[in-house]
Design a protein around this motif. Sequence first.
Motif, PDB file in Angstrom:
ATOM      1  N   LYS A 152     -11.608   1.904  -0.377  1.00 30.45           N
ATOM      2  CA  LYS A 152     -11.164   2.409  -1.662  1.00 30.45           C
ATOM      3  C   LYS A 152      -9.863   3.190  -1.480  1.00 30.45           C
ATOM      4  CE  LYS A 152     -15.811   2.749  -3.671  1.00 30.45           C
ATOM      5  NZ  LYS A 152     -16.844   3.653  -4.220  1.00 30.45           N
ATOM      6  N   VAL A 153      -9.178   3.407  -2.609  1.00 32.42           N
ATOM      7  CA  VAL A 153      -7.853   4.011  -2.545  1.00 32.42           C
ATOM      8  C   VAL A 153      -7.887   5.401  -1.910  1.00 32.42           C
ATOM      9  CG1 VAL A 153      -7.974   4.953  -4.897  1.00 32.42           C
ATOM     10  CG2 VAL A 153      -5.748   4.459  -3.872  1.00 32.42           C
ATOM     11  N   LYS A 154      -8.916   6.198  -2.193  1.00 33.71           N
ATOM     12  CA  LYS A 154      -9.009   7.529  -1.603  1.00 33.71           C
ATOM     13  C   LYS A 154      -9.202   7.453  -0.095  1.00 33.71           C
ATOM     14  CE  LYS A 154     -10.572  10.319  -5.537  1.00 33.71           C
ATOM     15  NZ  LYS A 154     -11.639  11.230  -6.051  1.00 33.71           N
ATOM     16  N   GLU A 155      -9.947   6.454   0.355  1.00 32.72           N
ATOM     17  CA  GLU A 155     -10.170   6.282   1.794  1.00 32.72           C
ATOM     18  C   GLU A 155      -8.871   5.891   2.498  1.00 32.72           C
ATOM     19  OE1 GLU A 155     -14.787   4.739   2.027  1.00 32.72           O
ATOM     20  OE2 GLU A 155     -13.262   3.319   1.325  1.00 32.72           O
ATOM     21  N   VAL A 156      -8.101   5.010   1.864  1.00 26.90           N
ATOM     22  CA  VAL A 156      -6.814   4.610   2.440  1.00 26.90           C
ATOM     23  C   VAL A 156      -5.858   5.803   2.485  1.00 26.90           C
ATOM     24  CG1 VAL A 156      -4.800   3.116   2.176  1.00 26.90           C
ATOM     25  CG2 VAL A 156      -7.086   2.223   1.689  1.00 26.90           C
ATOM     26  N   ALA A 157      -5.823   6.555   1.394  1.00 33.29           N
ATOM     27  CA  ALA A 157      -4.946   7.727   1.333  1.00 33.29           C
ATOM     28  C   ALA A 157      -5.306   8.722   2.436  1.00 33.29           C
ATOM     29  CB  ALA A 157      -5.042   8.396  -0.035  1.00 33.29           C
ATOM     30  N   GLY A 158      -6.607   8.936   2.638  1.00 34.03           N
ATOM     31  CA  GLY A 158      -7.054   9.861   3.677  1.00 34.03           C
ATOM     32  C   GLY A 158      -6.737   9.356   5.069  1.00 34.03           C
ATOM     33  N   LEU A 159      -6.886   8.057   5.289  1.00 40.64           N
ATOM     34  CA  LEU A 159      -6.608   7.456   6.590  1.00 40.64           C
ATOM     35  C   LEU A 159      -5.130   7.559   6.953  1.00 40.64           C
ATOM     36  CD1 LEU A 159      -7.471   5.586   9.008  1.00 40.64           C
ATOM     37  CD2 LEU A 159      -6.887   3.657   7.516  1.00 40.64           C
ATOM     38  N   VAL A 160      -4.277   7.274   5.968  1.00 40.94           N
ATOM     39  CA  VAL A 160      -2.842   7.179   6.228  1.00 40.94           C
ATOM     40  C   VAL A 160      -2.137   8.531   6.109  1.00 40.94           C
ATOM     41  CG1 VAL A 160      -0.717   6.029   5.485  1.00 40.94           C
ATOM     42  CG2 VAL A 160      -2.883   4.792   5.439  1.00 40.94           C
ATOM     43  N   GLY A 161      -2.662   9.397   5.221  1.00 32.95           N
ATOM     44  CA  GLY A 161      -2.015  10.689   5.009  1.00 32.95           C
ATOM     45  C   GLY A 161      -0.991  10.671   3.900  1.00 32.95           C
ATOM     46  N   ILE A 162      -1.174   9.773   2.927  1.00 31.47           N
ATOM     47  CA  ILE A 162      -0.311   9.760   1.749  1.00 31.47           C
ATOM     48  C   ILE A 162      -1.173  10.011   0.522  1.00 31.47           C
ATOM     49  CG2 ILE A 162       1.407   8.225   2.770  1.00 31.47           C
ATOM     50  CD1 ILE A 162       0.156   5.895   1.339  1.00 31.47           C
ATOM     51  N   SER A 163      -0.522  10.227  -0.612  1.00 26.73           N
ATOM     52  CA  SER A 163      -1.278  10.568  -1.812  1.00 26.73           C
ATOM     53  C   SER A 163      -1.823   9.322  -2.510  1.00 26.73           C
ATOM     54  CB  SER A 163      -0.389  11.345  -2.785  1.00 26.73           C
ATOM     55  OG  SER A 163       0.615  10.509  -3.332  1.00 26.73           O
ATOM     56  N   VAL A 164      -2.895   9.523  -3.251  1.00 20.83           N
ATOM     57  CA  VAL A 164      -3.455   8.447  -4.074  1.00 20.83           C
ATOM     58  C   VAL A 164      -2.417   7.989  -5.089  1.00 20.83           C
ATOM     59  CG1 VAL A 164      -5.181   7.929  -5.840  1.00 20.83           C
ATOM     60  CG2 VAL A 164      -5.857   9.169  -3.771  1.00 20.83           C
ATOM     61  N   ARG A 165      -1.673   8.935  -5.631  1.00 18.99           N
ATOM     62  CA  ARG A 165      -0.645   8.594  -6.626  1.00 18.99           C
ATOM     63  C   ARG A 165       0.410   7.648  -6.034  1.00 18.99           C
ATOM     64  NH1 ARG A 165       1.236  10.133 -11.481  1.00 18.99           N
ATOM     65  NH2 ARG A 165       3.463   9.909 -11.845  1.00 18.99           N
ATOM     66  N   THR A 166       0.762   7.872  -4.764  1.00 22.94           N
ATOM     67  CA  THR A 166       1.741   7.004  -4.120  1.00 22.94           C
ATOM     68  C   THR A 166       1.212   5.577  -4.027  1.00 22.94           C
ATOM     69  OG1 THR A 166       2.734   8.805  -2.841  1.00 22.94           O
ATOM     70  CG2 THR A 166       3.011   6.579  -1.980  1.00 22.94           C
ATOM     71  N   LEU A 167      -0.062   5.422  -3.647  1.00 26.48           N
ATOM     72  CA  LEU A 167      -0.662   4.084  -3.576  1.00 26.48           C
ATOM     73  C   LEU A 167      -0.728   3.436  -4.956  1.00 26.48           C
ATOM     74  CD1 LEU A 167      -3.506   4.782  -0.994  1.00 26.48           C
ATOM     75  CD2 LEU A 167      -1.534   3.277  -0.655  1.00 26.48           C
ATOM     76  N   HIS A 168      -1.055   4.238  -5.964  1.00 28.62           N
ATOM     77  CA  HIS A 168      -1.055   3.713  -7.334  1.00 28.62           C
ATOM     78  C   HIS A 168       0.347   3.226  -7.712  1.00 28.62           C
ATOM     79  CE1 HIS A 168      -4.846   6.117  -8.750  1.00 28.62           C
ATOM     80  NE2 HIS A 168      -5.128   5.160  -7.879  1.00 28.62           N
ATOM     81  N   HIS A 169       1.369   3.992  -7.320  1.00 28.94           N
ATOM     82  CA  HIS A 169       2.753   3.622  -7.631  1.00 28.94           C
ATOM     83  C   HIS A 169       3.127   2.324  -6.926  1.00 28.94           C
ATOM     84  CE1 HIS A 169       6.957   4.018  -8.643  1.00 28.94           C
ATOM     85  NE2 HIS A 169       7.300   4.031  -7.360  1.00 28.94           N
ATOM     86  N   TYR A 170       2.739   2.177  -5.658  1.00 30.83           N
ATOM     87  CA  TYR A 170       3.029   0.940  -4.936  1.00 30.83           C
ATOM     88  C   TYR A 170       2.397  -0.256  -5.638  1.00 30.83           C
ATOM     89  CZ  TYR A 170       4.598   3.709  -0.875  1.00 30.83           C
ATOM     90  OH  TYR A 170       5.264   4.560  -0.021  1.00 30.83           O
ATOM     91  N   ASP A 171       1.202  -0.047  -6.179  1.00 32.78           N
ATOM     92  CA  ASP A 171       0.519  -1.117  -6.917  1.00 32.78           C
ATOM     93  C   ASP A 171       1.289  -1.431  -8.202  1.00 32.78           C
ATOM     94  OD1 ASP A 171      -1.247  -2.888  -8.085  1.00 32.78           O
ATOM     95  OD2 ASP A 171      -2.882  -1.457  -8.324  1.00 32.78           O
TER      96      ASP A 171
END
Length: 248
Positions: A2-21
Amino acid sequence: MKVKEVAGLVGISVRTLHHYDEIGLLKPEKTSPSGYRLYSDDNLATLQQILFFKELGFPLKKIKEIIHSPSFDQKEALELHRKMLVEKRSRIDTMISTIDKTIEHTKGAISMTNKEKFEGFDFSQNPYEKEARKRWGDEAVDKSNAKLGNMSKEEQKALGEKMNAIYRSLADLRDTPPESDEAQAAIKEWYVFLNSNFGHHYSLDAFKGLGQMYVDDERFTKNIDQFGDGLAQFMCDTMAVYADKNKD
């Protein structure tokens, strides 16, 4: 994942992943029936590539062009990343050596020439200006430089003090909701300040994009967060709210 798990693994924000999407840079493998973004191992490999390119100063638009090109070769890209990072490490090692020598020089243990004092420094190109030229074109930057160049040193100093005062004002509010009246009033002052002093008008979309760059580009994040941890993210969120609200 899930997006929160990826954010925690990588060290970036959930918002950044949402923006990439949202911009089509990194689409999750699928979305669960309950609406959760789900990322595969292939997604994580792509994210690693994105972050390598970011580390080397590539803007998101260029990264998207590269990784979505039919001719993109992951192995070739990794080899290029390594080559460029080795070059970057070499320059950093030289600067560390210069610092060590300078420490010994201040102790009187060694003597340094003036040339040795500046080994490793490279100001041949301003990274902020380079990034701005890539994102908004030469005309906007040239207008900004021309306007600043026509100011006296006193005027430039006053402009810098005004800018810092706005940063400090926003930093004081960074624990409040971005949509709050106080936050929106403060970010409006920032919007007016940018459009009144640099010879370039930012549309609401450009203003929102600028806010996103505050968190996407670690150089900007580091500069802004000097005024308070998390300020860059707060400004990004508040600028997005301001732009969306004022389009109506």
